[in-house]
Scaffold this motif. Sequence first.
Motif, mmCIF file in Angstrom:
data_model
loop_
_atom_site.group_PDB
_atom_site.id
_atom_site.type_symbol
_atom_site.label_atom_id
_atom_site.label_comp_id
_atom_site.label_asym_id
_atom_site.label_seq_id
_atom_site.Cartn_x
_atom_site.Cartn_y
_atom_site.Cartn_z
ATOM 1 N N THR A 1 -2.680 5.950 5.582
ATOM 2 C CA THR A 1 -4.080 5.627 5.246
ATOM 3 C C THR A 1 -4.289 4.145 4.969
ATOM 4 O O THR A 1 -5.409 3.749 4.624
ATOM 5 C CB THR A 1 -4.518 6.443 4.021
ATOM 6 O OG1 THR A 1 -3.654 6.123 2.909
ATOM 7 C CG2 THR A 1 -4.425 7.943 4.304
ATOM 8 N N ALA A 2 -3.250 3.328 5.067
ATOM 9 C CA ALA A 2 -3.370 1.902 4.745
ATOM 10 C C ALA A 2 -4.019 1.147 5.900
ATOM 11 O O ALA A 2 -3.850 1.497 7.076
ATOM 12 C CB ALA A 2 -1.997 1.313 4.446
ATOM 13 N N ASN A 3 -4.755 0.102 5.547
ATOM 14 C CA ASN A 3 -5.393 -0.777 6.522
ATOM 15 C C ASN A 3 -5.151 -2.216 6.083
ATOM 16 O O ASN A 3 -5.971 -2.806 5.375
ATOM 17 C CB ASN A 3 -6.885 -0.479 6.624
ATOM 18 C CG ASN A 3 -7.538 -1.207 7.793
ATOM 19 O OD1 ASN A 3 -6.961 -2.128 8.368
ATOM 20 N ND2 ASN A 3 -8.754 -0.799 8.145
ATOM 21 N N PRO A 4 -4.017 -2.796 6.459
ATOM 22 C CA PRO A 4 -3.688 -4.148 5.987
ATOM 23 C C PRO A 4 -4.722 -5.192 6.372
ATOM 24 O O PRO A 4 -5.018 -6.096 5.574
ATOM 25 C CB PRO A 4 -2.336 -4.430 6.633
ATOM 26 C CG PRO A 4 -1.782 -3.086 6.977
ATOM 27 C CD PRO A 4 -2.955 -2.223 7.286
ATOM 28 N N ALA A 5 -5.285 -5.087 7.573
ATOM 29 C CA ALA A 5 -6.292 -6.072 7.989
ATOM 30 C C ALA A 5 -7.515 -6.011 7.088
ATOM 31 O O ALA A 5 -8.101 -7.048 6.740
ATOM 32 C CB ALA A 5 -6.675 -5.831 9.449
ATOM 33 N N ALA A 6 -7.908 -4.792 6.686
ATOM 34 C CA ALA A 6 -9.058 -4.663 5.788
ATOM 35 C C ALA A 6 -8.749 -5.235 4.413
ATOM 36 O O ALA A 6 -9.625 -5.824 3.764
ATOM 37 C CB ALA A 6 -9.462 -3.191 5.675
ATOM 38 N N ASP A 7 -7.507 -5.085 3.939
ATOM 39 C CA ASP A 7 -7.134 -5.663 2.647
ATOM 40 C C ASP A 7 -7.209 -7.188 2.682
ATOM 41 O O ASP A 7 -7.722 -7.817 1.752
ATOM 42 C CB ASP A 7 -5.719 -5.221 2.268
ATOM 43 C CG ASP A 7 -5.653 -3.749 1.885
ATOM 44 O OD1 ASP A 7 -6.720 -3.181 1.582
ATOM 45 O OD2 ASP A 7 -4.545 -3.177 1.892
ATOM 46 N N GLU B 1 -9.024 -8.991 4.676
ATOM 47 C CA GLU B 1 -10.423 -9.373 4.797
ATOM 48 C C GLU B 1 -11.149 -9.243 3.456
ATOM 49 O O GLU B 1 -11.939 -10.115 3.084
ATOM 50 C CB GLU B 1 -11.110 -8.497 5.850
ATOM 51 C CG GLU B 1 -12.593 -8.798 6.041
ATOM 52 C CD GLU B 1 -12.844 -10.215 6.544
ATOM 53 O OE1 GLU B 1 -13.953 -10.737 6.297
ATOM 54 O OE2 GLU B 1 -11.928 -10.792 7.168
ATOM 55 N N ARG C 1 7.660 4.787 8.825
ATOM 56 C CA ARG C 1 6.898 5.404 9.908
ATOM 57 C C ARG C 1 7.736 6.418 10.689
ATOM 58 O O ARG C 1 7.227 7.453 11.129
ATOM 59 C CB ARG C 1 6.376 4.317 10.843
ATOM 60 C CG ARG C 1 5.210 3.527 10.262
ATOM 61 C CD ARG C 1 4.789 2.403 11.165
ATOM 62 N NE ARG C 1 3.607 1.708 10.627
ATOM 63 C CZ ARG C 1 3.146 0.544 11.098
ATOM 64 N NH1 ARG C 1 3.770 -0.045 12.110
ATOM 65 N NH2 ARG C 1 2.083 -0.014 10.562
ATOM 66 N N ARG D 1 0.819 -1.205 0.000
ATOM 67 C CA ARG D 1 0.000 0.000 0.000
ATOM 68 C C ARG D 1 0.856 1.259 0.000
ATOM 69 O O ARG D 1 0.468 2.286 -0.544
ATOM 70 C CB ARG D 1 -0.915 0.005 1.224
ATOM 71 C CG ARG D 1 -2.158 -0.846 1.106
ATOM 72 C CD ARG D 1 -3.140 -0.253 0.124
ATOM 73 N NE ARG D 1 -4.395 -0.991 0.105
ATOM 74 C CZ ARG D 1 -5.424 -0.675 -0.693
ATOM 75 N NH1 ARG D 1 -5.333 0.351 -1.516
ATOM 76 N NH2 ARG D 1 -6.537 -1.389 -0.662
#
Length: 433
Positions: A62-68, A70, A28, A2
């Motif tokens: 803005t990335a959401n690895p868990a949402a990707d 899922e 980060r 991402r």
Amino acid sequence: MRAADVGDVTMGSLVAEYGAAQAVEAIRSRTLPPEFVAKQARHERPPNLTACLNAWYTRLATANPAADLEAGHRSGARLIIPGTPEWPTQLDQLGRSRPLGLWVHGTADLRFSCLKSVAVVGARAATSYGSYIAAEFGVGLSEAGWTVVSGGAFGVDGAAHKGALAADAPTVVVLACGVDICYPSAHEPLFAEIREKGVLISECPPGVHPTRARFLIRNRLIAALSQGTVVVEAALRSGALNTATHALSLNRHLGAVPGPITSAMSAGCHRLLRERKAVCITSPEDMIDLVGVLGDDLAPQLRAPAVPRDKLNEPTRRVLDAVPSRGGAGPASIAVAAGMSLDVTLSALGGLAAAGYIERVSNGWRLRKQTASYRKAPDSTALEPPPTPEPDPTQIPPPPDDLSGPEDIPPAPRPSIPPQAPFRAHTRHEADT
């Protein structure tokens, strides 16, 4: 995946040297390792690391690895990374541009499918000639045990995938968007069938839509996954030529299918052939011969059709060439014209006459006139005539029409013959079924 867009060589270098986890921590903290900065500065065209780091930081926030994960799980896709059993190791040859990971959607095993694979690429606005050739290559390569890799676009790509599916073989589609995005949308039924037999892959996370740059960047994956690439049709500014360039940079085999010299859609193929960058390919067997195992996957040698004249020895052939086709000539004149002795000429004339090549006329010998004949149809069940019914001995056949009889007795009518269905050329699959 991402934080950086596809094909980011700077991110690829950072992950290759320090690993994904340490790369994320560096982004980060917005601080890159000093050794990495010094190494990048020694490049011929050093990247702007400050701009790269700011872009990565903004994307990662803005990335959401868990949402990707899922979203991929809901669509039926899986994520593979270098080192997993399904990862194709030939992608490692891409070096710094190797994808960080691949989203895979389908039942086939990507690594196993790409062990023997050929990329079939070409123009989106393909002609009927290009679509037909691409489908034939899809069928021929698949029947020989080779997996077809392409981009799933209109034209040549779609025809090649459909040919592979028609041969009931897996095929690999490399997308320029997320595997949950159907592009082009008209290929939704095609992609659904490919998921059942083959696999769709992408280095873009779920939900990412295609862009022009992503189409060009994904071409390196098409070239890297296959042992060779064949360009079926390509204009001078076709994206298929970009795939051909990646294949050459990876030392992969490259073939091109020639087309009509009046077709602008084949101008790119002709340029590859003229510049000796590609090998002329006219059949799936030629492509297998190019990318296959030396000595095991040889294409059959094309031979001219044999004629009875080829079996004649040299003296007899020279005598036959000296025999006129009109009028006639005596043995002495034929011997002089053939440059042979009279004894050899007489012996040859006898053999040629017995074989039906020449005939005797009032003033000597001449070539026998060949009557027009029709070539025998091939031995195919599709061309066999319907079986003739056995005659019934209890029935009396009608008399012929030419027999004269009493004027008050009309001749028996001929039995009507039902009209036959018009001949239609069968395709390979109709003949098989």
